[in-house]
Design an enzyme around this catalytic site. Sequence first.
Site, PDB file in Angstrom:
ATOM      1  N   SER A  33      -7.933  30.605  13.253  1.00  0.00           N
ATOM      2  CA  SER A  33      -6.565  31.082  13.330  1.00  0.00           C
ATOM      3  C   SER A  33      -5.643  29.867  13.549  1.00  0.00           C
ATOM      4  CB  SER A  33      -6.418  32.149  14.421  1.00  0.00           C
ATOM      5  OG  SER A  33      -5.224  32.887  14.259  1.00  0.00           O
TER       6      SER A  33
ATOM      7  N   ASP B  18      -8.158  39.369   5.348  1.00  0.00           N
ATOM      8  CA  ASP B  18      -7.395  38.832   6.474  1.00  0.00           C
ATOM      9  C   ASP B  18      -5.981  38.496   6.000  1.00  0.00           C
ATOM     10  OD1 ASP B  18      -6.401  37.530   8.693  1.00  0.00           O
ATOM     11  OD2 ASP B  18      -7.587  35.706   8.372  1.00  0.00           O
TER      12      ASP B  18
ATOM     13  N   HIS C 129     -10.565  38.319   9.705  1.00  0.00           N
ATOM     14  CA  HIS C 129     -10.069  37.131  10.379  1.00  0.00           C
ATOM     15  C   HIS C 129     -11.166  36.436  11.179  1.00  0.00           C
ATOM     16  CE1 HIS C 129      -6.655  34.805  11.806  1.00  0.00           C
ATOM     17  NE2 HIS C 129      -6.987  35.001  13.069  1.00  0.00           N
TER      18      HIS C 129
END
Length: 478
Positions: free
Chosen positions: A150, A407, A432
Amino acid sequence: RQRGGAWWRRRRRGGGGADDDGVRTMYHSSRVDNFNPLDNRTYAQRYFVYDKHFDASGGGALFVQVGGEGGLSPRDASGLMMAEYARQHGALCIAVEHRFYGLSRPFRTMDTANMRYLTTEQALADLASVVQHVRAEYGGVGPVVAFGGSYPGAVASWARQRYPNVFTAGAVASSGPVLAVTDMVQYLEVVGKSLAYFGGAQCDARVREAFREIDELLDTGDAAQLAQLAKDFNTCRDTVPAHNVNDRATFLSNVIGSFMGVVQYNRETGGPTVSTLCELMTAPGRTPYVALQNVTLTLNGRGRERCIDSSYQDSVAYVRNTTNWGTGVGVRQWTWQTCTAYGFYQSTDAADQPFGTGVPLQMYLDMCADAFDVAHLAPDTARVNTLYGAKQPRGVTNVLYVNGGIDPWHALSIVADVDATLRAVLIPDTAHCRNMFPAGDDGSDALRAAQALTAKLIGQWIDEFNASANSAAAAAAA
């Protein structure tokens, strides 16, 4: 923000079945301001060390898990795929907490004057300092590889770019949004496409109809209807103040948030999946409105302790709290980073998404100004993209960008090879940061292939570093 929190907002940290045995908690004296030689203030930056697989005899590698918008735990050093790659390559593992998150706090409070020290540039300098300290402590450490998922995925790639003499081998950037955008309209577009992909046209149509009905209620409903809307969706106040655009946006963003979280972490948490959402939305005998109500209550829970916000001012007050560092995601801190640098605001401004039009970009920009008492505060995305190159980085080699096809964050990442040394893999039907965790019994062949490619490239990077180091040593001895 949802009071009580949806199941998916309890963001997973670490995992993969490893225990914490052998992980040491350490603190490094990092500078408050890495770029001012006259400022000698320091703070205790937390990091974790896992040396179970470390083989110093052959100049073992150092693998660095980059921290991000939440506190870390020992499992970030021992329980992710990084630890498995360390087993394969005899590497030392560390996980380094990002300044202002977890227990790595440069100040006692997060007053706006202190927040100016919360930048990615400062965090990168911290990382470099910690890594150099660990390399000195473990004299046998050789090549260094950065890992992150991320926001930390983007930071890992930038660490390799900005500090190649520290992160000497490469970086694995998982689900890393390297493109900064103020209005991230792509997010809800991907969420909408995922609903249609897993649930078909009927799911998409019923979600659209449910939000159209709510938008109409907010536009034309009387006091009794708005009170009933608040009751139906278990808001923290007794009505949804439809006359205030930011109150409306707060309420709608939290209802939409249930869909966002399920799509982003589809099949990762053991909770509802995208298919589950669509089954709830298309259940026979329910109108789209009632089906949406059922989705919201199922995912968020019932009762006052599980209510969702419908008050913009309540949300502002939460972000303004200068001593609530947070046990998971640091809300005030991450809001500051979005307001000053990245944006990433997930508005309904795109036409090609099923969630209506009630969450405009302006609500997020108002939040920036109101939360930090800085008029016209807005993210400087141009500066970020100029610094790091966005989707076309220059002056960097040996980075692997890994993303999941469903994602929403893959829209801001690199999903195709830039050149022979900047590689990318997009894993179909994957959510994700899924590649950061062991594939397990439910892992797809594509996920396993991506993890095998990661291990292969890491091995190549280590071999390249060692070959270069040996060549340099031979030349020096000649």
